[in-house]
Scaffold this motif. Structure first.
Motif, PDB file in Angstrom:
ATOM      1  N   ILE A 439       0.849  -1.198   0.000  1.00  0.00           N
ATOM      2  CA  ILE A 439       0.000   0.000   0.000  1.00  0.00           C
ATOM      3  C   ILE A 439       0.886   1.251   0.000  1.00  0.00           C
ATOM      4  CG2 ILE A 439      -1.743   1.253   1.361  1.00  0.00           C
ATOM      5  CD1 ILE A 439      -2.524  -1.592   2.493  1.00  0.00           C
ATOM      6  N   SER A 440       0.603   2.181  -0.895  1.00  0.00           N
ATOM      7  CA  SER A 440       1.425   3.389  -0.999  1.00  0.00           C
ATOM      8  C   SER A 440       1.268   4.240   0.257  1.00  0.00           C
ATOM      9  CB  SER A 440       1.023   4.201  -2.223  1.00  0.00           C
ATOM     10  OG  SER A 440      -0.246   4.783  -2.002  1.00  0.00           O
ATOM     11  N   THR A 441       2.245   5.094   0.490  1.00  0.00           N
ATOM     12  CA  THR A 441       2.222   5.923   1.690  1.00  0.00           C
ATOM     13  C   THR A 441       0.979   6.811   1.729  1.00  0.00           C
ATOM     14  OG1 THR A 441       4.613   5.911   1.764  1.00  0.00           O
ATOM     15  CG2 THR A 441       3.525   7.657   3.003  1.00  0.00           C
ATOM     16  N   GLU A 442       0.644   7.395   0.581  1.00  0.00           N
ATOM     17  CA  GLU A 442      -0.525   8.276   0.544  1.00  0.00           C
ATOM     18  C   GLU A 442      -1.816   7.509   0.900  1.00  0.00           C
ATOM     19  OE1 GLU A 442      -0.669  10.986  -3.015  1.00  0.00           O
ATOM     20  OE2 GLU A 442       0.635  11.894  -1.511  1.00  0.00           O
TER      21      GLU A 442
ATOM     22  N   VAL B  49      16.149  -4.748   6.208  1.00  0.00           N
ATOM     23  CA  VAL B  49      16.873  -4.227   5.039  1.00  0.00           C
ATOM     24  C   VAL B  49      16.266  -4.794   3.757  1.00  0.00           C
ATOM     25  CG1 VAL B  49      19.079  -4.334   3.796  1.00  0.00           C
ATOM     26  CG2 VAL B  49      19.040  -3.724   6.221  1.00  0.00           C
ATOM     27  N   LEU B  50      15.953  -6.072   3.783  1.00  0.00           N
ATOM     28  CA  LEU B  50      15.380  -6.684   2.579  1.00  0.00           C
ATOM     29  C   LEU B  50      13.994  -6.124   2.273  1.00  0.00           C
ATOM     30  CD1 LEU B  50      16.450 -10.423   3.043  1.00  0.00           C
ATOM     31  CD2 LEU B  50      17.461  -8.717   1.518  1.00  0.00           C
ATOM     32  N   ALA B  51      13.243  -5.762   3.327  1.00  0.00           N
ATOM     33  CA  ALA B  51      11.904  -5.218   3.106  1.00  0.00           C
ATOM     34  C   ALA B  51      11.957  -3.732   2.761  1.00  0.00           C
ATOM     35  CB  ALA B  51      11.036  -5.446   4.344  1.00  0.00           C
ATOM     36  N   GLY B  52      13.113  -3.101   2.975  1.00  0.00           N
ATOM     37  CA  GLY B  52      13.276  -1.716   2.530  1.00  0.00           C
ATOM     38  C   GLY B  52      13.052  -0.659   3.582  1.00  0.00           C
ATOM     39  N   ARG B  53      13.230  -1.006   4.832  1.00  0.00           N
ATOM     40  CA  ARG B  53      13.052  -0.015   5.898  1.00  0.00           C
ATOM     41  C   ARG B  53      14.088   1.102   5.748  1.00  0.00           C
ATOM     42  NH1 ARG B  53       9.649  -0.311  10.932  1.00  0.00           N
ATOM     43  NH2 ARG B  53       9.895   1.855  11.510  1.00  0.00           N
ATOM     44  N   ASP B  74      11.303   1.089  -3.625  1.00  0.00           N
ATOM     45  CA  ASP B  74      10.603   1.481  -2.403  1.00  0.00           C
ATOM     46  C   ASP B  74      10.028   0.238  -1.734  1.00  0.00           C
ATOM     47  OD1 ASP B  74      10.958   4.150  -2.867  1.00  0.00           O
ATOM     48  OD2 ASP B  74       9.087   4.361  -4.013  1.00  0.00           O
ATOM     49  N   PRO B  75       9.739   0.337  -0.432  1.00  0.00           N
ATOM     50  CA  PRO B  75       9.158  -0.826   0.257  1.00  0.00           C
ATOM     51  C   PRO B  75       7.885  -1.348  -0.420  1.00  0.00           C
ATOM     52  CG  PRO B  75       9.643   0.927   1.823  1.00  0.00           C
ATOM     53  CD  PRO B  75       9.979   1.459   0.477  1.00  0.00           C
ATOM     54  N   GLU B  76       7.014  -0.405  -0.860  1.00  0.00           N
ATOM     55  CA  GLU B  76       5.753  -0.871  -1.457  1.00  0.00           C
ATOM     56  C   GLU B  76       5.986  -1.559  -2.796  1.00  0.00           C
ATOM     57  OE1 GLU B  76       6.510   2.226  -0.584  1.00  0.00           O
ATOM     58  OE2 GLU B  76       5.502   3.749  -1.804  1.00  0.00           O
ATOM     59  N   GLU B  77       7.029  -1.097  -3.500  1.00  0.00           N
ATOM     60  CA  GLU B  77       7.349  -1.725  -4.776  1.00  0.00           C
ATOM     61  C   GLU B  77       7.853  -3.153  -4.551  1.00  0.00           C
ATOM     62  OE1 GLU B  77       9.797   1.240  -6.686  1.00  0.00           O
ATOM     63  OE2 GLU B  77       9.897  -0.077  -8.459  1.00  0.00           O
ATOM     64  N   ARG B  80       4.941  -5.321  -3.790  1.00  0.00           N
ATOM     65  CA  ARG B  80       4.151  -5.637  -4.989  1.00  0.00           C
ATOM     66  C   ARG B  80       4.876  -6.613  -5.894  1.00  0.00           C
ATOM     67  NH1 ARG B  80       2.894   0.699  -5.961  1.00  0.00           N
ATOM     68  NH2 ARG B  80       1.699   1.017  -4.053  1.00  0.00           N
ATOM     69  N   GLU B  81       6.207  -6.609  -5.798  1.00  0.00           N
ATOM     70  CA  GLU B  81       7.003  -7.546  -6.591  1.00  0.00           C
ATOM     71  C   GLU B  81       7.083  -8.916  -5.927  1.00  0.00           C
ATOM     72  OE1 GLU B  81       8.676  -7.672  -9.504  1.00  0.00           O
ATOM     73  OE2 GLU B  81       7.841  -5.750 -10.177  1.00  0.00           O
ATOM     74  N   GLY B  82       6.467  -9.070  -4.765  1.00  0.00           N
ATOM     75  CA  GLY B  82       6.389 -10.396  -4.167  1.00  0.00           C
ATOM     76  C   GLY B  82       7.232 -10.649  -2.938  1.00  0.00           C
TER      77      GLY B  82
END
Lengths: 481, 257
Positions: A439-442, B49-53, B74-77, B80-82
């Protein structure tokens, strides 16, 4: 809806020859008895109305502007203001949407407001073609058949003087407070509603249907009377941000609920908040709203979503006089940029077994300052009175502030009071958790904020609730990260 | 067949303190890797680190996920990539129902894949089916995300999210901590059901007992930000028997040599 608004607007101008009249005789800036006489004369008011205004004005001269709210603003020069602003002539207005602030248009777009309505809201001089059937007219005749009066305040003064005389100032007296007294002296226009005995108003009454609400100027006055056993739900404002040349808005709203009557009053306020960085140009919204539950088992419920204005200063209150009467206050106030809000409620328990509920949600982002100020007062005779208050604050970022001032005054030992307060921060942890689920930050911020406000949103009429959610989303865009 | 995850000499720090000091690890599709180690060895840091914090800064090294540079995402990317992280301490989101949250997450992932949003009926069917995997009570669906959940319910909820979102790489950060043996079995069973040829797992744990139920293909021991030993599942048993101190002593000896 836009067509209905346009049509009424056009009709009204035609009916009174309003615009031309005023343009020829502008009321000069400044405030004195002559200004008030002039306003009253222009509105062709009866003598008693003028007297009331003058009484208020003379009292106002003895008052001082309150300094206790937790807000800051440069001093207002009351002698420099225009107290009877003529509606802008077409020549002064933007010719088309191309001349309107693109930021404003972007917001309209996001809210999904139809083009025609966008033009209305932005004050474009429209040369509109109307549908043959006016929605508003249809509704109005339906309401009239049931004996419901729903008209502008000025109209009510002329057409229903007995009702106005009886109830005007009965909840907010002319001497109430600095801004309410000023309003009493110079009020421009507003709405008047009367629901007869036992009638349930079949639709949500909205200022939307009454275009003069758009030009009531800075001193709006609303009076709603629900006679015994009646019900009405009234919606004020609209989600689209409205530009206004007047910086100070000092409105007064009075509600009277007689025995077994219910008034539900919902507000979505989205006035121009001013420049995000400096706060310049924003509206000061200093409003007095109060309702009186006059008869047994009557109920008044205030729901407000406050997202606009540079400064908001308002405390929709309930005087619970009738036995078993109920007062409710549900509020979401969002401040961002340089916005300041000092808002809350007062619940005055006078009658036996009166109950009140207060749910306040304050959200601060950017450098916004949000203050909850509430008073619950239980008088000696209010046996078995109950109050539940919940005041939650949410902070977004580390430059904003949240403040809570609950005042509790209990003079009856049988009263039961509950108060809960929380302050939370949209944490990095919460955002990261949402991000980690894709989920995006926004979206995460709006989800978290909507979750936070849920208890208030569910009190709003369905359509309003959806719009309010969208409004918060738009207002919060870019507030994190 | 290319690796799902390739970590090369990864160093990372938090607020200037170096936590990971050169980690290399390759994970192929279908593999389950267990990462064990004493407290403060950097296990959770690796997961974060792997999750992108953001707070964790990669100072050197490389991380490739499905041959792409993960550190740019980004973490959300990543999600979404699995990449899915089952949190050690799942956060509460008041007022947001678990179902609503999960639907938003699933739709974000579907949108990323160019699929259309799942409709309400299909979503409910999917959720019911996955709930059974973790023996989760249906009432937890309607309740706000993690709010008022017990420790065990929170962990189960993480596995439930994972089951619904069907990641390519599942990172389990001490999912076993704070669980009684029954809950542990349920969580492990959930993971085992999700094991398949094109899905890999990194199971981070302090104790060997979880690995009785989730049997790993590889075990790595992390001490002071480095993998000091790698082996098969029998390494976990050895650790169970001897503890971490003998390895820590070895590392100490190496460092002073």
């Amino acid at each position: 809806m836009s067509t209905a608004m346009l049509e009424e607007y056009a009709n009204r101008e035609y009916e009174f020859g309003f615009v031309t009249d005023i343009e020829m005789e502008m009321v000069p800036p400044g405030l004195n008895e002559d200004t008030i006489r002039l306003i009253s004369a222009k509105k062709k008011e009866p003598e008693w109305m003028l007297e009331w205004r003058l009484k208020a004005y003379r009292h106002w001269l003895t008052m001082e502007e309150p300094a206790w709210p937790n807000v800051e603003y440069p001093p207002i020069d009351y002698q420099k203001m225009v107290y009877f602003a003529a509606p802008k002539s077409d020549a002064d207005r933007p010719k088309s949407l191309d001349e309107v602030d693109p930021e404003l248009l972007k917001t309209y777009e996001k809210l999904g407001i139809p083009l025609k309505e966008q033009e209305m809201l932005a004050g474009v001089a429209v040369d509109a073609v109307f549908d043959s059937v006016s929605v508003a007219t249809t509704f109005k005749s339906k309401l009239a058949d049931m004996g419901i009066i729903f008209c502008s305040f000025s109209e009510a003064v002329l057409e229903h003087p007995d009702l106005v005389k009886k109830y005007l100032g009965s909840v907010v007296p002319y001497s109430d407070n600095f801004f309410a007294t000023l309003n009493s002296a110079v009020f421009s226009d507003g709405s008047f509603v009367y629901i007869p005995k036992g009638v349930r108003c079949p639709m949500e009454l909205s200022t939307y249907f009454r275009i003069n609400a758009m030009n009531t100027g800075q001193f709006e006055r609303t009076l709603i009377v629900a006679d015994e056993g009646s019900y009405v739900s009234y919606l004020e404002g609209c989600t689209a941000p409205m530009r206004d040349e007047n910086q100070l808005h000092a409105a007064v709203v009075e509600l009277v609920a007689l025995g077994d009557a219910t008034i539900k009053y919902s507000t979505v306020q989205n006035w121009y908040p001013g420049d995000l960085e400096t706060g310049k140009g924003g509206i000061y919204n200093f409003v007095t709203k109060r309702g009186k539950c006059d008869g047994p088992r009557s109920k008044i419920s205030w729901t407000q979503v406050e997202t606009g204005s540079a400064i908001t200063w308002k405390y929709p209150s309930c005087i619970l006089k009738g036995a078993d009467s109920v007062g409710e206050f549900y509020s979401v106030a969002l401040t961002k940029g340089r916005q300041q809000a000092d808002t809350g409620t007062k619940m005055i328990h006078i009658g036996k077994n009166t109950t009140s509920t207060i749910i306040s949600k304050g959200i601060s982002a950017g450098r916004g300052q949000n203050t909850y100020r509430g008073q619950v007062k239980i008088l000696r005779g209010a046996d078995g009175a109950r109050n539940f208050s919940q005041c939650d604050s949410m902070l977004i970022g580390d430059q904003c502030g949240a403040h809570t001032f609950p005042y509790i005054d209990v003079n009856n030992p049988t009263a039961r009071m509950e108060h809960e307060a929380t302050t939370s921060k949209i944490g990095e942890d919460q955002l990261f958790y949402c991000n980690q689920r894709g989920i995006s930050t926004e979206d995460a911020v709006s989800m978290i904020v909507n979750g936070f406000c849920k208890e208030v949103f569910r009190e709003l009429p369905m359509e309003f609730a959806v719009e309010a959610q969208k409004l918060l989303e738009i207002n919060l865009e870019g507030s994190v990260g | 067949m290319s690796a799902i995850l390739e970590i090369k000499d990864l160093c990372a720090s938090v607020e200037g303190n170096e936590i990971l000091k050169g980690i290399s690890l390759t994970i192929n599709p279908g593999e389950v890797h267990a990462i064990m180690g004493p407290n403060g060895s950097g296990k959770s840091t690796l997961a974060q680190v792997l999750a992108g914090r953001e707070e964790y800064e990669i100072t050197s090294g490389e991380v490739l996920y499905k041959t792409e540079d993960l550190t740019d995402m980004d973490p959300e990317e990543r999600a979404r990539e699995g990449i899915f992280l089952a949190f050690q301490y799942p956060v509460e989101i008041p007022g947001v129902s678990n179902t609503y949250f999960l639907k938003a997450a699933l739709n974000a992932i579907r949108k990323h894949r160019g699929e259309k949003e799942i409709d309400a009926v299909d979503f409910l069917r999917l959720v019911r089916e996955k709930m059974k995997l973790v023996h989760m009570d249906e009432s937890l669906l309607r309740r706000p995300v993690n709010e008022g959940f017990s420790g065990g319910e929170k962990k189960r909820n993480e596995i439930f999210h994972m089951a619904v979102l069907e990641p390519t790489l599942g990172l389990l950060d001490e999912t076993d901590s704070g669980l009684d043996i029954d809950a542990l079995k349920v969580v492990a069973e959930g993971v085992n059901v999700l094991r398949q040829d094109d899905r890999s797992f990194v199971v981070i744990t302090h104790y060997q007992r979880l690995l009785n139920y989730i049997v790993p293909d590889f075990v790595h021991v992390l001490v002071d930000g480095r993998i000091v030993r790698s082996g098969g599942k029998e390494l976990a048993l050895e650790l169970e028997e001897k503890g971490y101190s003998w390895l820590e002593a070895e590392v100490g000896a190496l460092a002073t040599a």
